[in-house]
Design a protein around this motif. Sequence first.
Motif, PDB file in Angstrom:
ATOM      1  N   SER A  39      41.910  35.274  15.011  1.00 26.94           N
ATOM      2  CA  SER A  39      42.051  36.698  14.897  1.00 26.94           C
ATOM      3  C   SER A  39      40.912  37.430  14.553  1.00 26.94           C
ATOM      4  O   SER A  39      40.392  38.469  15.247  1.00 26.94           O
ATOM      5  N   ASP A  68      30.380  47.663  24.928  1.00 24.02           N
ATOM      6  CA  ASP A  68      31.356  48.712  25.081  1.00 24.02           C
ATOM      7  C   ASP A  68      31.380  49.521  26.419  1.00 24.02           C
ATOM      8  O   ASP A  68      32.607  49.980  26.773  1.00 24.02           O
ATOM      9  N   PRO A  71      34.464  47.994  29.882  1.00 24.44           N
ATOM     10  CA  PRO A  71      35.668  48.330  30.539  1.00 24.44           C
ATOM     11  C   PRO A  71      35.423  49.472  31.485  1.00 24.44           C
ATOM     12  O   PRO A  71      35.928  49.524  32.699  1.00 24.44           O
ATOM     13  N   ASP A 140      38.411  39.549  30.473  1.00 28.06           N
ATOM     14  CA  ASP A 140      39.243  40.486  29.619  1.00 28.06           C
ATOM     15  C   ASP A 140      37.936  41.315  29.050  1.00 28.06           C
ATOM     16  O   ASP A 140      37.335  40.970  27.860  1.00 28.06           O
ATOM     17  N   PRO A 141      37.888  42.653  29.286  1.00 28.08           N
ATOM     18  CA  PRO A 141      36.939  43.363  28.694  1.00 28.08           C
ATOM     19  C   PRO A 141      37.140  43.733  27.071  1.00 28.08           C
ATOM     20  O   PRO A 141      36.028  44.170  26.635  1.00 28.08           O
ATOM     21  N   SER A 142      38.081  43.250  26.603  1.00 35.34           N
ATOM     22  CA  SER A 142      38.395  43.570  25.247  1.00 35.34           C
ATOM     23  C   SER A 142      37.645  42.469  24.344  1.00 35.34           C
ATOM     24  O   SER A 142      37.380  42.791  23.198  1.00 35.34           O
ATOM     25  N   VAL A 143      37.666  41.193  24.833  1.00 35.95           N
ATOM     26  CA  VAL A 143      37.081  39.987  24.243  1.00 35.95           C
ATOM     27  C   VAL A 143      35.631  40.131  23.709  1.00 35.95           C
ATOM     28  O   VAL A 143      35.269  40.032  22.577  1.00 35.95           O
ATOM     29  N   PRO A 145      33.510  42.712  23.021  1.00 35.03           N
ATOM     30  CA  PRO A 145      33.037  43.498  21.674  1.00 35.03           C
ATOM     31  C   PRO A 145      33.662  42.780  20.590  1.00 35.03           C
ATOM     32  O   PRO A 145      32.850  42.817  19.511  1.00 35.03           O
ATOM     33  N   GLU A 146      34.775  42.139  20.673  1.00 39.34           N
ATOM     34  CA  GLU A 146      35.086  41.503  19.431  1.00 39.34           C
ATOM     35  C   GLU A 146      34.259  40.158  19.144  1.00 39.34           C
ATOM     36  O   GLU A 146      33.896  40.268  17.931  1.00 39.34           O
ATOM     37  N   THR A 149      31.035  41.896  17.462  1.00 40.89           N
ATOM     38  CA  THR A 149      31.482  42.091  16.028  1.00 40.89           C
ATOM     39  C   THR A 149      31.488  40.757  15.248  1.00 40.89           C
ATOM     40  O   THR A 149      30.962  40.888  14.136  1.00 40.89           O
ATOM     41  N   ASP A 196      38.384  33.561  26.687  1.00 31.89           N
ATOM     42  CA  ASP A 196      39.329  33.901  25.525  1.00 31.89           C
ATOM     43  C   ASP A 196      38.586  34.280  24.286  1.00 31.89           C
ATOM     44  O   ASP A 196      39.358  34.560  23.470  1.00 31.89           O
ATOM     45  N   GLY A 197      37.235  33.978  23.908  1.00 30.59           N
ATOM     46  CA  GLY A 197      36.522  34.483  22.796  1.00 30.59           C
ATOM     47  C   GLY A 197      36.603  33.306  22.054  1.00 30.59           C
ATOM     48  O   GLY A 197      35.720  33.209  20.758  1.00 30.59           O
TER      49      GLY A 197
END
Length: 206
Positions: A39, A68, A71, A140-143, A145-146, A149, A196-197
């Motif tokens: 996570s 960022d 998206p 998946d555009p959210s992956v 930036p994670e 980080t 998927d990261g």
Amino acid sequence: MATCVIVITTITLTSCGGRELFVPDAGAIPIPTLQTPPSDLSRAPQLQALVPRETAGIAPSSAPAAVDALPGAIAALHASADDPTELTRVYINGDTVIFDYEKDGVNGRSVSAVYRAGDDLIVSDPSFDDQVTFPLASIDPSVLPELVTGILARVPEAVVANVSLDVARSSGFGLVWNIEVDDARGSLATVYADLDGTVVAVDEAS
């Protein structure tokens, strides 16, 4: 003349002067599964290969990649007249997201769509390019930036200078994010990560 008999689960070689070998039945050996991404992506075990270098407190000269903005860039691409479903490349640098895709789905007829936050999407004239395509929906555009980080948690004095997604720059790992990490001394490492990261490899700069 001696005869060798081969059975599905047993190979008998004794009549040929060899030995008897036993092969497991189909399904007897479980199929290995891939590790689930943590996570907190900074805890990915592969990222332990990222080691900060002494930079005398000097900040990197490279601008951070605008991850960022992904998206918004995807939304702008969907809102465009082309609205492609397949891409050949995604490239992100300090202020720009670039999508390469086949114009009207015609193989070899490639265009680039350039996105900068606050500006209209700019689409280039066609040029020839026959790179392998992949579904836009697979991103998946959210992956991303994670991932960035997580990387910077390991090397806080560095920046992610640019990111690309295309089969040609995958170094044989399939379709993976190619993430270039720089510090004040230049290139620090390239991180390869699945969509998927999951971090699959870290290639340290020599």
